[in-house]
Design a protein around this motif. Sequence first.
Motif, PDB file in Angstrom:
ATOM      1  N   MET A   1       0.724  -1.156  -0.008  1.00  0.00           N
ATOM      2  CA  MET A   1      -0.114  -0.141  -0.019  1.00  0.00           C
ATOM      3  C   MET A   1       0.989   1.278   0.062  1.00  0.00           C
ATOM      4  SD  MET A   1      -2.885  -0.398   2.955  1.00  0.00           S
ATOM      5  CE  MET A   1      -3.127  -2.255   3.371  1.00  0.00           C
ATOM      6  N   ILE A   2       0.372   2.228  -0.530  1.00  0.00           N
ATOM      7  CA  ILE A   2       0.990   3.540  -0.558  1.00  0.00           C
ATOM      8  C   ILE A   2      -0.048   4.482  -0.054  1.00  0.00           C
ATOM      9  CG2 ILE A   2       1.988   5.504  -1.641  1.00  0.00           C
ATOM     10  CD1 ILE A   2       2.890   3.395  -3.944  1.00  0.00           C
ATOM     11  N   LEU A   3       0.373   5.194   1.283  1.00  0.00           N
ATOM     12  CA  LEU A   3      -0.601   5.821   1.985  1.00  0.00           C
ATOM     13  C   LEU A   3       0.183   7.127   2.625  1.00  0.00           C
ATOM     14  CD1 LEU A   3      -1.806   2.973   4.375  1.00  0.00           C
ATOM     15  CD2 LEU A   3      -2.988   3.733   2.344  1.00  0.00           C
ATOM     16  N   PRO A   4      -0.538   8.193   2.168  1.00  0.00           N
ATOM     17  CA  PRO A   4      -0.127   9.435   2.824  1.00  0.00           C
ATOM     18  C   PRO A   4      -0.365   9.255   4.436  1.00  0.00           C
ATOM     19  CG  PRO A   4      -2.328   9.800   1.887  1.00  0.00           C
ATOM     20  CD  PRO A   4      -1.862   8.422   1.566  1.00  0.00           C
ATOM     21  N   MET A   5       0.795   9.344   5.144  1.00  0.00           N
ATOM     22  CA  MET A   5       0.376   9.281   6.822  1.00  0.00           C
ATOM     23  C   MET A   5       1.578  10.032   7.540  1.00  0.00           C
ATOM     24  SD  MET A   5       0.829   5.355   7.389  1.00  0.00           S
ATOM     25  CE  MET A   5      -0.829   5.181   7.827  1.00  0.00           C
ATOM     26  N   ASP A   6       1.793   9.789   8.611  1.00  0.00           N
ATOM     27  CA  ASP A   6       2.631  10.281   9.581  1.00  0.00           C
ATOM     28  C   ASP A   6       3.941   9.517   9.711  1.00  0.00           C
ATOM     29  OD1 ASP A   6       1.832  12.706  10.912  1.00  0.00           O
ATOM     30  OD2 ASP A   6       0.933  11.721  12.496  1.00  0.00           O
ATOM     31  N   GLY A   7       4.509   9.324   8.475  1.00  0.00           N
ATOM     32  CA  GLY A   7       5.778   8.601   8.407  1.00  0.00           C
ATOM     33  C   GLY A   7       5.885   7.404   9.175  1.00  0.00           C
ATOM     34  N   SER A   8       6.835   6.951   9.531  1.00  0.00           N
ATOM     35  CA  SER A   8       7.303   5.427   9.971  1.00  0.00           C
ATOM     36  C   SER A   8       6.189   5.288  11.027  1.00  0.00           C
ATOM     37  CB  SER A   8       8.651   5.366  10.452  1.00  0.00           C
ATOM     38  OG  SER A   8       9.536   5.480   9.337  1.00  0.00           O
ATOM     39  N   LYS A   9       6.144   6.205  12.006  1.00  0.00           N
ATOM     40  CA  LYS A   9       5.234   5.857  13.327  1.00  0.00           C
ATOM     41  C   LYS A   9       3.911   5.550  12.879  1.00  0.00           C
ATOM     42  CE  LYS A   9       3.614   7.576  17.781  1.00  0.00           C
ATOM     43  NZ  LYS A   9       3.832   8.681  18.750  1.00  0.00           N
ATOM     44  N   MET A  12       3.656   2.141  11.283  1.00  0.00           N
ATOM     45  CA  MET A  12       3.857   1.064  12.173  1.00  0.00           C
ATOM     46  C   MET A  12       2.526   0.573  12.748  1.00  0.00           C
ATOM     47  SD  MET A  12       6.737  -0.517  12.158  1.00  0.00           S
ATOM     48  CE  MET A  12       6.961  -1.405  13.616  1.00  0.00           C
ATOM     49  N   ILE A  13       1.957   1.789  12.981  1.00  0.00           N
ATOM     50  CA  ILE A  13       0.599   1.760  14.018  1.00  0.00           C
ATOM     51  C   ILE A  13      -0.494   0.945  12.965  1.00  0.00           C
ATOM     52  CG2 ILE A  13      -1.472   2.883  14.566  1.00  0.00           C
ATOM     53  CD1 ILE A  13       0.281   5.237  15.637  1.00  0.00           C
ATOM     54  N   LEU A  14      -0.663   1.406  11.742  1.00  0.00           N
ATOM     55  CA  LEU A  14      -1.444   0.651  10.665  1.00  0.00           C
ATOM     56  C   LEU A  14      -0.925  -0.684  10.640  1.00  0.00           C
ATOM     57  CD1 LEU A  14      -3.772   0.661   8.599  1.00  0.00           C
ATOM     58  CD2 LEU A  14      -2.116   1.597   7.015  1.00  0.00           C
TER      59      LEU A  14
END
Length: 70
Positions: A1-9, A12-14
């Motif tokens: 998946m390619i997702l716009p999100m809060d970086g590595s953290k 990792m949560i997802l």
Amino acid sequence: MILPMDGSKGAMILADRIWSSVRNNPFVVDNLNLEIRVSIGIATLPDHALTSEELLVNSDKALYISKTTG
């Protein structure tokens, strides 16, 4: 998946949510309980790459590491 999100953290949560969901929900086919395993590799911009090409290569490497280390 390619997702716009809060970086590595955030990734990792997802990843943990996906892993837990698969782990905690049995798959039953023809009365057989199937054990499904998930391998997830994470690479983010700009932490692991500076271009989309590097990101693809590094995410593939991360997935390979996940598969080999369990």
